[in-house]
Write a protein that holds these residues in place. Sequence first.
Motif, PDB file in Angstrom:
ATOM      1  N   LEU A 199      -6.589 -67.865 -56.269  1.00 24.63           N
ATOM      2  CA  LEU A 199      -6.977 -67.230 -54.999  1.00 24.63           C
ATOM      3  C   LEU A 199      -8.280 -67.826 -54.477  1.00 24.63           C
ATOM      4  CD1 LEU A 199      -6.718 -65.042 -52.806  1.00 24.63           C
ATOM      5  CD2 LEU A 199      -8.020 -63.521 -54.329  1.00 24.63           C
ATOM      6  N   ASP A 200      -9.277 -67.923 -55.353  1.00 25.28           N
ATOM      7  CA  ASP A 200     -10.586 -68.414 -54.920  1.00 25.28           C
ATOM      8  C   ASP A 200     -10.505 -69.884 -54.490  1.00 25.28           C
ATOM      9  OD1 ASP A 200     -11.490 -65.925 -55.513  1.00 25.28           O
ATOM     10  OD2 ASP A 200     -12.832 -66.532 -57.133  1.00 25.28           O
TER      11      ASP A 200
ATOM     12  N   LEU B  10      -7.963 -71.400 -53.167  1.00 19.25           N
ATOM     13  CA  LEU B  10      -7.307 -71.451 -51.852  1.00 19.25           C
ATOM     14  C   LEU B  10      -8.274 -71.014 -50.753  1.00 19.25           C
ATOM     15  CD1 LEU B  10      -3.861 -69.981 -52.911  1.00 19.25           C
ATOM     16  CD2 LEU B  10      -4.262 -72.321 -52.101  1.00 19.25           C
ATOM     17  N   LEU B  11      -9.075 -69.976 -51.032  1.00 15.51           N
ATOM     18  CA  LEU B  11      -9.997 -69.486 -50.007  1.00 15.51           C
ATOM     19  C   LEU B  11     -11.157 -70.452 -49.792  1.00 15.51           C
ATOM     20  CD1 LEU B  11      -9.922 -65.689 -50.865  1.00 15.51           C
ATOM     21  CD2 LEU B  11      -8.848 -66.829 -48.904  1.00 15.51           C
TER      22      LEU B  11
ATOM     23  N   ALA C 142      -3.073 -67.963 -49.849  1.00 14.96           N
ATOM     24  CA  ALA C 142      -3.922 -66.973 -50.520  1.00 14.96           C
ATOM     25  C   ALA C 142      -3.292 -65.585 -50.410  1.00 14.96           C
ATOM     26  CB  ALA C 142      -5.319 -66.983 -49.909  1.00 14.96           C
TER      27      ALA C 142
ATOM     28  N   ALA D  15      -6.675 -60.685 -50.426  1.00 17.97           N
ATOM     29  CA  ALA D  15      -7.064 -62.020 -49.961  1.00 17.97           C
ATOM     30  C   ALA D  15      -8.105 -61.903 -48.854  1.00 17.97           C
ATOM     31  CB  ALA D  15      -5.839 -62.790 -49.475  1.00 17.97           C
TER      32      ALA D  15
ATOM     33  N   ALA E 279     -11.858 -63.236 -49.033  1.00 15.89           N
ATOM     34  CA  ALA E 279     -12.214 -64.226 -48.017  1.00 15.89           C
ATOM     35  C   ALA E 279     -13.525 -63.838 -47.336  1.00 15.89           C
ATOM     36  CB  ALA E 279     -11.090 -64.360 -46.980  1.00 15.89           C
TER      37      ALA E 279
END
Length: 192
Positions: free
Chosen positions: A108-109, A111-112, A158, A167, A171
């Motif tokens: 996740l991180d 992608l962000l 994300a 997400a 973000a």
Amino acid sequence: MFAGPLLRSRTDPSWVAVALADLPALFSDHLHCERKAAQSALSLVRSYPERTALVEAVARLAHEETSHVVQVAQLAAATGRPPYPDVGDEYAAALRALVRKHEPQRLLDQLLVFALIEARSAERLGLLAGALAGETAALYAALAAAEVRHSEVFLEQAAAVAGEAAARARAAELAEAEARVLAALPVRPRIH
Ligand SMILES: [Fe+2]
Ligand SMILES: [Fe+2]
């Protein structure tokens, strides 16, 4: 999803003049940014080969980044000076340091962070498009539009990984951090 701007700050107004005052340095840095964008996207294929939708999205994105490498290499060559080597990127390194170590937070991180780098790149390439002239301005406008789309691709992925609410919350945290990282760096003839 993700209505509204992702970035929490605007680029320092003095940056455009600083960037345009040293085009060989700017184009060199931009060349390496496009190359690293392609490599970062492909690194997700290496790490998450089982995520079919992610692999397809980031492989297409890497293909576009590679075409940007060709375009920026031509621009750099036209200055008559060979591009400088990659001197590293404190901005990207500071953002990568915010990526949590365990899955699924790690993906996740990543992608962000990539979404934020794309969004910041888009902002700055757009500023250059507005300040340049002719074919170079048109190229920068097209590149800025592509990076906006790329930011959206990473945000979509994300949301697919963590759900939209989680997400979005993460973000917002990382966007605050991105603004702080950028504010701590000098204004210089680089994309970040
Ligand atoms: Fe690009
Ligand atoms: Fe991009």
